[in-house]
Write an enzyme that holds these catalytic residues in place. Structure first.
Site, PDB file in Angstrom:
ATOM      1  NE  ARG A   1     -41.120 -16.148  21.390  1.00 13.85           N
ATOM      2  CZ  ARG A   1     -41.862 -16.122  22.495  1.00 13.85           C
ATOM      3  NH1 ARG A   1     -41.749 -17.070  23.383  1.00 13.85           N
ATOM      4  NH2 ARG A   1     -42.711 -15.138  22.693  1.00 13.85           N
TER       5      ARG A   1
ATOM      6  CE  LYS B   1     -43.547 -22.093  24.953  1.00 15.43           C
ATOM      7  NZ  LYS B   1     -43.284 -22.193  23.541  1.00 15.43           N
TER       8      LYS B   1
END
Ligand code: PMM
Length: 379
Positions: A357, A323
């Site tokens: 994840r 991210k």
């Protein structure tokens, strides 16, 4: 009411602001229960049970270790006769117990997840436009091949998604999303033992994927977007993620006066939606939703104080992989964020995350083996 971990001066000053104390103390450290002033028997009772209590104009803080707070809350719950104070004392006792307990189990309808380690959920994006791997696996063959590699590398769960949820992403219709994911799920259900998760907020897609062999629905909207979702996921396990709005406009909603408080409250609302839909608590995991209606600073704060979210009593799923806050810290573009992502996963595991994840399963598995060895060492 909730438990706070005061790790540094900023946390201490913010806790003083939260209770409305005019003279702020920058030296509070350790755990604290943030309490309403009403009923007065709550803060007063905890003080009687031995906890130092700081009062402000708006609320109070009872300070102590988790064990001390648990023990004081338990004694108060047994001794106070006012209903409201007893209910709050019981809630405080439960929250403290959750924080201290080993991680709660995530029960799936058919598969058993390993109990003894932090789990890895491998990301299989069947999308042309996801931020980190968009387009790379955008065909049935490529997606399946990629998922088989992730399973081989030790993924405990495979999370299949057909719609990009990167900030600003344009939504697609249910039938297009379903056409992307259903064949992938069906093929994988035939070829791997690993439990399959469908990353969707649409009930039609969830139903089709569950019929095709998925057992988890990973809904980034926390069952908020599609009113039929509760009904669709009844027999499944769910991951309820925190976000606000839709990926198209969520970054405009990244404003919080108290991030940890608001994320917890909104996750509790998601839990209530799941419970109203008849989903058993053991089937639910929660996710703070890094990058979803969050700035980079919000993501860092949620990771630093992740342990606080374990007081909700459910396993935590965390998705930090590749991210943009990792790019901000390292100066790397999305495909080059492996080392930063692995660091974030290892730290999240040591702060209470039960499932990571990730895009990079092999590297994360190794890092988590080390993180788990440190976390559980007893010598
Ligand atoms: N992040 C993305 C998509 N789905 N689901 C959960 N539960 N948690 C997340 O953090 C999450 C998610 C966006 O990342 P991607 O585009 O790389 O899949």
């Amino acid at each position: 009411m909730r438990l706070l971990e005061l790790q540094n001066e900023t946390d201490s000053l913010q806790a003083c602001a939260a209770i409305g104390r005019s003279v702020a103390d920058s030296n509070l450290r350790g755990w604290a229960a943030l309490l309403p002033l009403d009923p007065p028997a709550l803060a007063e009772g905890l003080r009687h049970c031995g906890l130092p209590v700081l009062r402000g104009e708006k609320a109070a803080l009872a300070l102590g270790s988790i064990a001390q707070i648990w023990s004081a809350a338990r004694s108060l719950a047994e001794s106070v006769d006012r209903y409201k104070a007893r209910t709050l004392a019981l809630e405080l006792r439960n929250r403290a117990a959750h924080l201290d307990a080993s991680r709660p189990r995530w029960e799936l309808p058919r598969s058993q997840l390993p109990k003894d380690r932090t789990l890895v959920m491998g990301v299989v994006n069947v999308t042309p436009d996801s931020f980190s791997d968009g387009g790379r696996f955008f065909s049935l063959e490529k997606a399946v091949e990629h998922a088989l590699v992730l399973a081989e590398q030790g993924a405990d769960i495979l999370d299949i998604g057909g719609e990009s949820s990167r900030p600003g992403a344009e939504p697609i219709g249910a039938s297009e999303e379903r056409e992307r994911v259903e064949p992938v799920v069906r093929e994988l259900a035939r070829r791997v033992k690993v439990p399959l998760s469908i990353d969707t907020s649409k009930s039609d897609v969830a139903r089709a994927a569950l019929d095709a062999g998925a057992e988890i629905v990973n809904d980034v909207s926390g069952l908020a977007r599609d009113p039929q979702m509760g009904e669709a996921v009844k027999g499944a396990a769910v991951c309820l993620m925190h976000m606000r709005g839709t990926p198209e406009q969520m970054q405009a909603k990244a404003t919080y006066s108290d991030l940890l408080d608001e994320v917890q409250r909104e996750l509790i609302e998601a839990l209530e939606r799941a419970s109203a839909a008849g989903i058993a608590e053991e089937r639910i995991a929660l996710d703070p939703g890094l990058g979803f209606a969050k700035t980079g600073e919000h993501n860092l704060l949620l990771l630093r104080r992740l342990r606080e979210l374990t007081q909700l009593g459910r396993p935590l799923v965390v998705g930090a992989s590749r991210k943009s806050f990792i790019g901000t810290a390292t100066g790397r573009s999305a495909p080059e964020r492996l080392f930063g992502s692995v660091a974030a996963s290892a730290l999240a595991a040591s702060s209470g995350a039960a499932v990571l994840r990730v895009h990079d399963v092999a590297a994360t598995r190794e890092a988590l083996a080390v993180a788990d060895a440190i976390r559980t060492s007893t010598a």
